[in-house]
Design a protein around this motif. Structure first.
Motif, PDB file in Angstrom:
ATOM      1  N   ARG A  54      30.984  37.611  10.761  1.00  0.00           N
ATOM      2  CA  ARG A  54      32.542  36.899  11.653  1.00  0.00           C
ATOM      3  C   ARG A  54      32.664  38.037  12.813  1.00  0.00           C
ATOM      4  NH1 ARG A  54      35.618  37.488   5.880  1.00  0.00           N
ATOM      5  NH2 ARG A  54      34.220  39.513   6.008  1.00  0.00           N
ATOM      6  N   ASN A  55      31.843  39.161  13.440  1.00  0.00           N
ATOM      7  CA  ASN A  55      32.475  39.970  14.233  1.00  0.00           C
ATOM      8  C   ASN A  55      31.670  39.719  15.430  1.00  0.00           C
ATOM      9  OD1 ASN A  55      33.461  42.140  15.679  1.00  0.00           O
ATOM     10  ND2 ASN A  55      33.523  43.423  14.303  1.00  0.00           N
ATOM     11  N   LYS A  56      32.272  38.521  15.508  1.00  0.00           N
ATOM     12  CA  LYS A  56      31.332  37.274  17.156  1.00  0.00           C
ATOM     13  C   LYS A  56      31.683  38.550  18.555  1.00  0.00           C
ATOM     14  CE  LYS A  56      30.666  34.200  14.953  1.00  0.00           C
ATOM     15  NZ  LYS A  56      29.556  33.677  13.970  1.00  0.00           N
ATOM     16  N   ALA A  57      32.706  39.640  18.376  1.00  0.00           N
ATOM     17  CA  ALA A  57      32.713  40.448  19.729  1.00  0.00           C
ATOM     18  C   ALA A  57      31.890  41.460  19.543  1.00  0.00           C
ATOM     19  CB  ALA A  57      34.441  41.446  19.343  1.00  0.00           C
ATOM     20  N   CYS A  58      31.409  42.258  17.919  1.00  0.00           N
ATOM     21  CA  CYS A  58      30.395  43.400  17.729  1.00  0.00           C
ATOM     22  C   CYS A  58      29.260  42.607  18.290  1.00  0.00           C
ATOM     23  CB  CYS A  58      30.285  43.235  17.011  1.00  0.00           C
ATOM     24  SG  CYS A  58      29.766  45.372  16.717  1.00  0.00           S
ATOM     25  N   LEU A  59      28.404  41.570  17.983  1.00  0.00           N
ATOM     26  CA  LEU A  59      27.500  40.774  17.814  1.00  0.00           C
ATOM     27  C   LEU A  59      27.090  40.162  19.692  1.00  0.00           C
ATOM     28  CD1 LEU A  59      27.405  38.530  15.266  1.00  0.00           C
ATOM     29  CD2 LEU A  59      26.230  40.455  15.487  1.00  0.00           C
ATOM     30  N   ALA A  60      28.849  40.016  19.983  1.00  0.00           N
ATOM     31  CA  ALA A  60      28.095  40.165  21.493  1.00  0.00           C
ATOM     32  C   ALA A  60      27.939  41.365  22.382  1.00  0.00           C
ATOM     33  CB  ALA A  60      29.523  39.489  22.523  1.00  0.00           C
ATOM     34  N   LEU A  61      28.353  42.533  21.841  1.00  0.00           N
ATOM     35  CA  LEU A  61      28.434  43.293  22.745  1.00  0.00           C
ATOM     36  C   LEU A  61      26.629  43.423  22.657  1.00  0.00           C
ATOM     37  CD1 LEU A  61      29.439  46.397  24.535  1.00  0.00           C
ATOM     38  CD2 LEU A  61      30.318  46.875  21.894  1.00  0.00           C
ATOM     39  N   LEU A  62      26.532  44.013  21.000  1.00  0.00           N
ATOM     40  CA  LEU A  62      25.494  44.876  20.525  1.00  0.00           C
ATOM     41  C   LEU A  62      24.238  43.483  21.438  1.00  0.00           C
ATOM     42  CD1 LEU A  62      25.935  45.164  16.982  1.00  0.00           C
ATOM     43  CD2 LEU A  62      25.163  46.975  19.116  1.00  0.00           C
ATOM     44  N   GLY A  63      24.398  42.442  21.609  1.00  0.00           N
ATOM     45  CA  GLY A  63      23.837  41.551  22.102  1.00  0.00           C
ATOM     46  C   GLY A  63      23.503  41.680  23.585  1.00  0.00           C
ATOM     47  N   LEU A  64      23.778  42.260  24.350  1.00  0.00           N
ATOM     48  CA  LEU A  64      24.349  42.870  26.307  1.00  0.00           C
ATOM     49  C   LEU A  64      23.768  43.507  25.852  1.00  0.00           C
ATOM     50  CD1 LEU A  64      28.025  41.536  27.140  1.00  0.00           C
ATOM     51  CD2 LEU A  64      26.028  40.552  27.779  1.00  0.00           C
ATOM     52  N   ARG A  65      23.928  44.604  25.208  1.00  0.00           N
ATOM     53  CA  ARG A  65      23.388  46.288  25.018  1.00  0.00           C
ATOM     54  C   ARG A  65      21.201  46.237  24.559  1.00  0.00           C
ATOM     55  NH1 ARG A  65      26.994  46.500  27.549  1.00  0.00           N
ATOM     56  NH2 ARG A  65      28.299  47.989  27.131  1.00  0.00           N
ATOM     57  N   GLY A  66      20.982  44.607  24.220  1.00  0.00           N
ATOM     58  CA  GLY A  66      19.586  44.680  24.237  1.00  0.00           C
ATOM     59  C   GLY A  66      18.930  44.451  22.725  1.00  0.00           C
ATOM     60  N   PHE A  67      20.122  43.906  21.698  1.00  0.00           N
ATOM     61  CA  PHE A  67      19.689  44.095  20.297  1.00  0.00           C
ATOM     62  C   PHE A  67      19.848  42.668  19.775  1.00  0.00           C
ATOM     63  CE2 PHE A  67      21.503  48.384  20.625  1.00  0.00           C
ATOM     64  CZ  PHE A  67      21.360  49.324  19.361  1.00  0.00           C
ATOM     65  N   PRO A  68      18.546  42.255  19.806  1.00  0.00           N
ATOM     66  CA  PRO A  68      17.820  40.950  20.105  1.00  0.00           C
ATOM     67  C   PRO A  68      18.630  40.617  18.024  1.00  0.00           C
ATOM     68  CG  PRO A  68      16.519  41.619  19.557  1.00  0.00           C
ATOM     69  CD  PRO A  68      17.020  43.176  19.821  1.00  0.00           C
ATOM     70  N   GLU A  69      19.526  38.990  17.589  1.00  0.00           N
ATOM     71  CA  GLU A  69      19.479  39.048  15.975  1.00  0.00           C
ATOM     72  C   GLU A  69      18.393  39.391  15.480  1.00  0.00           C
ATOM     73  OE1 GLU A  69      21.970  35.728  13.842  1.00  0.00           O
ATOM     74  OE2 GLU A  69      23.415  36.386  16.032  1.00  0.00           O
ATOM     75  N   LEU A  70      18.606  39.788  13.988  1.00  0.00           N
ATOM     76  CA  LEU A  70      17.171  39.482  13.334  1.00  0.00           C
ATOM     77  C   LEU A  70      17.558  38.913  11.833  1.00  0.00           C
ATOM     78  CD1 LEU A  70      16.408  43.225  13.100  1.00  0.00           C
ATOM     79  CD2 LEU A  70      14.873  40.990  14.511  1.00  0.00           C
ATOM     80  N   GLU A  71      17.273  38.679  10.838  1.00  0.00           N
ATOM     81  CA  GLU A  71      17.016  37.702   9.765  1.00  0.00           C
ATOM     82  C   GLU A  71      18.501  37.681   9.042  1.00  0.00           C
ATOM     83  OE1 GLU A  71      13.952  38.064   6.678  1.00  0.00           O
ATOM     84  OE2 GLU A  71      12.712  38.558   8.466  1.00  0.00           O
ATOM     85  N   PRO A  72      19.542  37.411   9.604  1.00  0.00           N
ATOM     86  CA  PRO A  72      21.179  37.478   8.419  1.00  0.00           C
ATOM     87  C   PRO A  72      20.235  37.560   7.056  1.00  0.00           C
ATOM     88  CG  PRO A  72      21.020  35.205   9.450  1.00  0.00           C
ATOM     89  CD  PRO A  72      19.670  35.594  10.465  1.00  0.00           C
ATOM     90  N   THR A  73      21.915  38.175   6.872  1.00  0.00           N
ATOM     91  CA  THR A  73      21.733  37.603   5.023  1.00  0.00           C
ATOM     92  C   THR A  73      22.694  37.588   5.058  1.00  0.00           C
ATOM     93  OG1 THR A  73      22.595  40.347   4.741  1.00  0.00           O
ATOM     94  CG2 THR A  73      20.250  39.894   5.013  1.00  0.00           C
ATOM     95  N   PRO A  74      23.136  36.690   3.518  1.00  0.00           N
ATOM     96  CA  PRO A  74      24.537  36.557   3.520  1.00  0.00           C
ATOM     97  C   PRO A  74      26.014  37.329   4.237  1.00  0.00           C
ATOM     98  CG  PRO A  74      23.170  35.506   2.303  1.00  0.00           C
ATOM     99  CD  PRO A  74      22.576  36.430   2.428  1.00  0.00           C
TER     100      PRO A  74
END
Length: 54
Positions: A23-43
């Protein structure tokens, strides 16, 4: 975050991993900009890894 990434590179660490509440979309966006691609999500959580090549 930038300091951690610089430390990882200087120490020749292979990766950094972040686990974030999906739910923390801001953190996900920040990490995405820093080169962290999203991996397998868990619930409710998303794991992101920055590999040494980045």
């Amino acid at each position: 975050m930038d300091a951690l990434i610089q430390h990882r590179r200087a120490a020749s660490l292979e990766r950094l991993q972040a686990v974030v509440d999906a739910r923390n979309k801001a953190c996900l966006a920040l990490l995405g900009l820093r080169g962290f691609p999203e991996l397998e999500p868990t619930p409710g959580l998303v794991a992101l890894v920055q590999d040494a090549g980045k």
